[in-house]
Scaffold this active site. Structure first.
Site, PDB file in Angstrom:
ATOM      1  N   SER A 127      79.624  89.673  30.872  1.00 28.40           N
ATOM      2  CA  SER A 127      78.210  90.065  30.839  1.00 28.40           C
ATOM      3  C   SER A 127      78.083  91.353  30.031  1.00 28.40           C
ATOM      4  O   SER A 127      79.033  92.158  29.989  1.00 28.40           O
ATOM      5  CB  SER A 127      77.715  90.330  32.268  1.00 28.40           C
ATOM      6  OG  SER A 127      76.436  90.928  32.245  1.00 28.40           O
ATOM      7  N   TYR A 180      78.596  93.398  41.338  1.00 27.71           N
ATOM      8  CA  TYR A 180      78.527  92.408  40.243  1.00 27.71           C
ATOM      9  C   TYR A 180      78.939  93.063  38.933  1.00 27.71           C
ATOM     10  O   TYR A 180      79.816  92.557  38.220  1.00 27.71           O
ATOM     11  CB  TYR A 180      77.103  91.851  40.120  1.00 27.71           C
ATOM     12  CG  TYR A 180      76.921  90.963  38.895  1.00 27.71           C
ATOM     13  CD1 TYR A 180      77.276  89.611  38.948  1.00 27.71           C
ATOM     14  CD2 TYR A 180      76.433  91.467  37.690  1.00 27.71           C
ATOM     15  CE1 TYR A 180      77.139  88.793  37.827  1.00 27.71           C
ATOM     16  CE2 TYR A 180      76.290  90.661  36.572  1.00 27.71           C
ATOM     17  CZ  TYR A 180      76.646  89.326  36.648  1.00 27.71           C
ATOM     18  OH  TYR A 180      76.511  88.520  35.529  1.00 27.71           O
TER      19      TYR A 180
HETATM   20  N1  NAP Z   1      71.950  84.486  33.387  1.00 28.70           N
HETATM   21  C1  NAP Z   1      72.249  85.725  33.011  1.00 28.70           C
HETATM   22  O1  NAP Z   1      71.362  86.587  32.799  1.00 28.70           O
HETATM   23  C2  NAP Z   1      73.691  86.120  32.820  1.00 28.70           C
HETATM   24  C3  NAP Z   1      73.952  87.290  32.103  1.00 28.70           C
HETATM   25  C4  NAP Z   1      75.282  87.683  31.929  1.00 28.70           C
HETATM   26  C5  NAP Z   1      76.310  86.910  32.448  1.00 28.70           C
HETATM   27  N2  NAP Z   1      76.018  85.769  33.138  1.00 28.70           N
HETATM   28  C6  NAP Z   1      77.131  85.009  33.717  1.00 28.70           C
HETATM   29  O2  NAP Z   1      77.033  83.656  33.364  1.00 28.70           O
HETATM   30  C7  NAP Z   1      77.699  82.868  34.352  1.00 28.70           C
HETATM   31  C8  NAP Z   1      76.812  81.715  34.744  1.00 28.70           C
HETATM   32  O3  NAP Z   1      75.646  82.226  35.380  1.00 28.70           O
HETATM   33  P1  NAP Z   1      74.208  81.550  35.215  1.00 28.70           P
HETATM   34  O4  NAP Z   1      73.292  82.574  34.746  1.00 28.70           O
HETATM   35  O5  NAP Z   1      74.332  80.276  34.501  1.00 28.70           O
HETATM   36  O6  NAP Z   1      73.832  81.310  36.754  1.00 28.70           O
HETATM   37  P2  NAP Z   1      73.738  80.003  37.664  1.00 28.70           P
HETATM   38  O7  NAP Z   1      72.829  79.010  37.069  1.00 28.70           O
HETATM   39  O8  NAP Z   1      73.481  80.504  39.040  1.00 28.70           O
HETATM   40  O9  NAP Z   1      75.206  79.398  37.559  1.00 28.70           O
HETATM   41  C9  NAP Z   1      76.260  79.880  38.335  1.00 28.70           C
HETATM   42  C10 NAP Z   1      77.287  78.773  38.426  1.00 28.70           C
HETATM   43  O10 NAP Z   1      78.413  79.280  39.145  1.00 28.70           O
HETATM   44  C11 NAP Z   1      78.786  78.309  40.082  1.00 28.70           C
HETATM   45  N3  NAP Z   1      79.443  78.937  41.217  1.00 28.70           N
HETATM   46  C12 NAP Z   1      79.003  79.961  41.998  1.00 28.70           C
HETATM   47  N4  NAP Z   1      79.876  80.211  42.975  1.00 28.70           N
HETATM   48  C13 NAP Z   1      80.906  79.350  42.792  1.00 28.70           C
HETATM   49  C14 NAP Z   1      82.115  79.097  43.482  1.00 28.70           C
HETATM   50  N5  NAP Z   1      82.471  79.780  44.584  1.00 28.70           N
HETATM   51  N6  NAP Z   1      82.933  78.125  43.025  1.00 28.70           N
HETATM   52  C15 NAP Z   1      82.596  77.392  41.943  1.00 28.70           C
HETATM   53  N7  NAP Z   1      81.472  77.557  41.241  1.00 28.70           N
HETATM   54  C16 NAP Z   1      80.637  78.533  41.688  1.00 28.70           C
HETATM   55  C17 NAP Z   1      77.517  77.580  40.469  1.00 28.70           C
HETATM   56  O11 NAP Z   1      77.841  76.254  40.868  1.00 28.70           O
HETATM   57  P3  NAP Z   1      77.814  75.734  42.387  1.00 28.70           P
HETATM   58  O12 NAP Z   1      76.737  76.474  43.122  1.00 28.70           O
HETATM   59  O13 NAP Z   1      77.553  74.263  42.231  1.00 28.70           O
HETATM   60  O14 NAP Z   1      79.178  76.021  42.904  1.00 28.70           O
HETATM   61  C18 NAP Z   1      76.767  77.541  39.154  1.00 28.70           C
HETATM   62  O15 NAP Z   1      77.119  76.399  38.420  1.00 28.70           O
HETATM   63  C19 NAP Z   1      78.029  83.817  35.513  1.00 28.70           C
HETATM   64  O16 NAP Z   1      79.380  84.211  35.439  1.00 28.70           O
HETATM   65  C20 NAP Z   1      77.137  85.004  35.240  1.00 28.70           C
HETATM   66  O17 NAP Z   1      77.651  86.201  35.761  1.00 28.70           O
HETATM   67  C21 NAP Z   1      74.746  85.356  33.328  1.00 28.70           C
END
Ligand code: NAP
Length: 247
Positions: free
Chosen positions: A138, A151
């Site tokens: 991130s 986080y």
């Molecule tokens: N969106 C942003 O603004 C942003 C910015 C910077 C970085 N990121 C990073 O991008 C990545 C994806 O986030 P996103 O924004 O796409 O959010 P999201 O839609 O909430 O996706 C998170 C994913 O992680 C999975 N997950 C959570 N806990 C888990 C566990 N214990 N075991 C296996 N899978 C797990 C969830 O799947 P299940 O619930 O089905 O397990 C879901 O598919 C994250 O690492 C986040 O930190 C996001």
């Protein structure tokens, strides 16, 4: 990283960035396996996108990771790319003791989960042509968002881990790519409708453009994340921290 002909396991592939990466990589001619805890979403994805495979995986559970490794080793021995994308993001009040379990969960899922997945799957990747570990960190790895302190700390740690991993794997032929998203419209922290966050499709398009331009990239940093990623180098860290704090 080559853009087609890979076999790719994506953690956190049930929604948001992980699902977006999965669909685009599938369309580009890669074999994609999406992994996550929500079986009903995995079933929907495989029904709607024939050719994508799915795996129930909880990266917080070492037994689940061990089972996933055995399953993938048997079903997809040609696996050459691991995308560590699974993550959680929750607010924390450091003056409220009830926040401690939230902090611990971040470390277990975001940091330990990625480290455990890396240890478990590296033996399957080493020796393969065009092997890649892609870690989704991130922009907040570089300047924290103080309302999500643990986080942000896990993402800073994952940046550091990715740097060491790249050095250790240099002679093993495994490329390490760090994806450094800015705020993107997903449900991660309820920012799916926020004007302050980047539309998911725009983020994916720019990220894939960067990868096509520089297949040997160490980091994929879209323009919107650049001022945070480079805040220290540009001497703007304090200003950026103030801006993020008040956003
Ligand atoms: N969106 C942003 O603004 C942003 C910015 C910077 C970085 N990121 C990073 O991008 C990545 C994806 O986030 P996103 O924004 O796409 O959010 P999201 O839609 O909430 O996706 C998170 C994913 O992680 C999975 N997950 C959570 N806990 C888990 C566990 N214990 N075991 C296996 N899978 C797990 C969830 O799947 P299940 O619930 O089905 O397990 C879901 O598919 C994250 O690492 C986040 O930190 C996001």
């Amino acid at each position: 990283m080559k853009m087609t002909g890979n076999t790719i396991l994506i953690t956190g592939g049930t929604s948001g960035i992980g699902l977006g990466l999965a669909l685009r990589l599938h369309e580009a001619g890669n074999k994609v396996i999406v992994a996550g805890r929500r079986k009903e979403l995995l079933d929907e994805i495989t029904a709607e996108h024939p050719g994508i495979d799915a795996l129930v995986l909880d990266v917080a559970d070492p037994d689940s990771i061990a089972r996933a490794r055995e399953t993938v080793a048997a079903s997809h021995p040609e696996l050459n790319i691991l995308v560590n994308n699974a993550g959680i993001m929750l607010r924390e009040d450091l003056l409220d003791p009830s926040g401690l379990p939230v902090a611990e969960d971040h470390i277990t899922v975001n940091l330990l989960g990625t480290i455990r997945m890396t240890y478990a799957f590296l033996p399957l990747l080493v020796g393969k042509d065009d092997a890649v570990v892609m870690n989704v960190t991130s922009a907040l790895a570089f300047v924290p968002y103080p309302i999500t302190p643990t986080y942000s700390a896990t993402k800073a740690a994952l940046h550091s881990f990715s740097e060491s991993l790249r050095v250790q794997l240099a002679d093993a032929g495994v490329q390490v790519i760090e994806v450094v998203p800015p705020g993107v419209r997903t449900t991660l922290l309820g920012q799916q409708d926020s004007d302050h966050a980047m539309p998911l499709d725009d983020f994916l398009t720019e990220t894939f453009d960067l990868l096509r331009e520089k297949p040997d990239a160490k980091e994929l940093v879209v323009e919107r994340a650049g001022f945070i990623r480079d805040a220290v180098a540009k001497g703007s860290y304090d200003d950026v921290l103030t801006m993020i704090t008040s956003s």
